[in-house]
Write an enzyme that holds these catalytic residues in place. Sequence first.
Site, PDB file in Angstrom:
ATOM      1  N   SER A 171       0.808  -1.208   0.000  1.00  0.00           N
ATOM      2  CA  SER A 171       0.000   0.000   0.000  1.00  0.00           C
ATOM      3  C   SER A 171       0.849   1.269   0.000  1.00  0.00           C
ATOM      4  CB  SER A 171      -0.961  -0.045   1.194  1.00  0.00           C
ATOM      5  OG  SER A 171      -1.977   0.910   1.063  1.00  0.00           O
ATOM      6  N   ASP A 231      10.301   5.767 -10.001  1.00  0.00           N
ATOM      7  CA  ASP A 231       9.911   6.486 -11.206  1.00  0.00           C
ATOM      8  C   ASP A 231      10.743   7.752 -11.415  1.00  0.00           C
ATOM      9  OD1 ASP A 231       8.018   4.622 -11.908  1.00  0.00           O
ATOM     10  OD2 ASP A 231       6.340   5.692 -10.997  1.00  0.00           O
ATOM     11  N   LYS A 236      -0.794  -4.490  -3.195  1.00  0.00           N
ATOM     12  CA  LYS A 236      -2.087  -3.962  -2.738  1.00  0.00           C
ATOM     13  C   LYS A 236      -2.229  -2.537  -3.255  1.00  0.00           C
ATOM     14  CE  LYS A 236      -5.774  -3.400  -0.014  1.00  0.00           C
ATOM     15  NZ  LYS A 236      -6.024  -1.946  -0.160  1.00  0.00           N
TER      16      LYS A 236
END
Length: 695
Positions: free
Chosen positions: A465, A476, A490
């Site tokens: 999460s 990224d 998740k």
Amino acid sequence: MSLSVALLIALVAFGASAKTQEVGLAELFPDERQARTMVVINKVLERFHYRDFQLSDAFAADVIDNYFTDLDPGRLFFLERDVERFGRTAGRLDDDLAKGKIDTAFDIFRVYRMRVDSRIDYALGLLQQPFDFTRKESYLFKRDEAEWATSEAELNEIWRKRVKNDYLLLKLAEKTDDEIREQLRERYTGITRRIHQFTPDDVYQAFVNAYTRTLEPHTSYMSPSTSENFDISMRLSLEGIGAVLRADNEYTVIQRTIPGGPARQSGQVQTGDRIIGVGQGLDGEMVDVVGWRLQDVVDKIRGPKGSVVRLQTLPKSEASGGRMREVSLVRNEIKLEDQAAQYFVIDELGNAPSLRVGVIEVPAFYRDFRAESAGQRDFRSTTRDVRALIKDLKADGVNGLIIDLRGNGGGSLTEALELTGLFIEEGPVVQVKDSFGKVEVEVDPDPAIVYTGPLAVLVDRNSASASEIFAGAIQDYGRGIIIGEPTFGKGTVQTLIDLDRYVPGDDTQLGRLRLTMAEFYRISGGSTQLKGVEPDIRFELGLQGVDHGERSLDNALPWGQIRPARFEAKTVFDLDTLKQRSAQRIIKDDGFGMLFDQARILSEIEAQDEVSLSASERRAESDRRDQVLKEKKAGFLRARGIEPVDEDADEVDEEALEKQQEVIDRILTQEAARILADMIVLRGADERPRAAMRD
């Protein structure tokens, strides 16, 4: 999955009160309130669930299959003809459910209760007979994918082996014949007793959760009584042993332990351990809890702060039927500061002896919302704590930083955003797409950068999460390297919906729906759902061929992709060289050798679906595995100058055991630090080691 899917996952501090009154078979019929609730649930799912949903014959057939599985995950009670008979009703079940008719659910449960009575009577009869443990035969204990028995005779044979296996497990624990038979009598009659205590609300909740699980695994229903217990538990302080439990067939399994909780601190309770019995106080009776509902096991374990609870467990490192362990834990309140981030410094880097790496362990994304809402300006939060720790590490002159998110199951989204902001300039962190297709971009709220130096993020299969949001954003942006295992996966967002709001003017309580209504997407466009975050440098330490996390759940939402957000990635790492150097070290590292041996044994156990019913064979197999695990661990610890703790002793030195586990946990951290040191050297940062630490 078992019948206790109703709450899916329960903290040990929470739980519904155990029922004590038997419910008559004639009472097990649906009422008007439940029918009305079913209609409302259908409308809410169709309107707001993230996955497109519409009732159909195929969906109804899957609901029935899941309901049978939830009631009887081990294929121990129903006959094939029961499943086929009710399966033929699927053609009209979708129409019935649309109208709120749920008679089929209660018809199935009444048959189930009668089948349980019959099977338990047979099992009790078997306990009057002797068992031959020299005979070479085996028992299929993983029966979730087995065929349904076609006859009473076939079920009798399954139960003969099941009872014999239960007996052998206790025999290997050195219990006497009388003790074994008494414990099994109580276990089997307890199954009947608990099934007879199911109220119509319990039956309804079990069915609706089979229904919602057919759609997606994180959507679930709480009946009015369960909702009331949930509210009560949420108002209480978090007191218990600090563990998240799940149901797996007839066992209650430790899904994970909570940082700062008694279970984690004891060093004797591990993820995957199965709870066999629960005892109160130092010498209270050890109550067998095999076959109990998850809620009732939770209720047995929780208790007031300072009191003692004893757990009898089957360690994950034992196959079904290995050595049991008894652990005494003092229940305690799990305080925020016990879960707070903390740091240490690694300065014994053979590949770069002049470098020092700081490690900040972040066990959860916490934020003291109560203190914040009360206007306290110094409220605790992950980001505030990490900011202060980075300041200390700068003063300590470290050359690089590792954020350790292993075992971090998530928490506050706000904290994931703000923590990311400590390492990047202002910009997007994560995208959230709702059930209507609307995408919102969540951004770093603070343009200031606290740390600009070399960075790594350490993750494992239990990083979930918010952890995946942070790790994904760092990856990224190219801000740091991600090291470890693929994360949990998740990537969905749930909200709690009060169903009463959809029937205004009616005082009838309908309960609540925990609804999946959105999904997280990385700023690069891919979701964290299902796939999780793939590390740049991967440690292959998991169970081979075994799905974990979201990938192991039926009907999980698929991985998806949307348009990337606008952001700028700045750094490129020489990953090939870093991977090569790490692999060369790992081959020679005795710590990794021990971890690989553990993974091999655990993979072997996980792949096993049958066990021998020969006492000598079972004992020899357990001894072999136990010896391998103990010898490898002992060899590693002694090489580090640590005398291994005897975990089978009557009194275990918990402080020494905790320190021992800390050394083992840092095997991966040490290698992550070496990887980061390699990166620093390759970038020439060793020539200006302090420059990277400037504000």
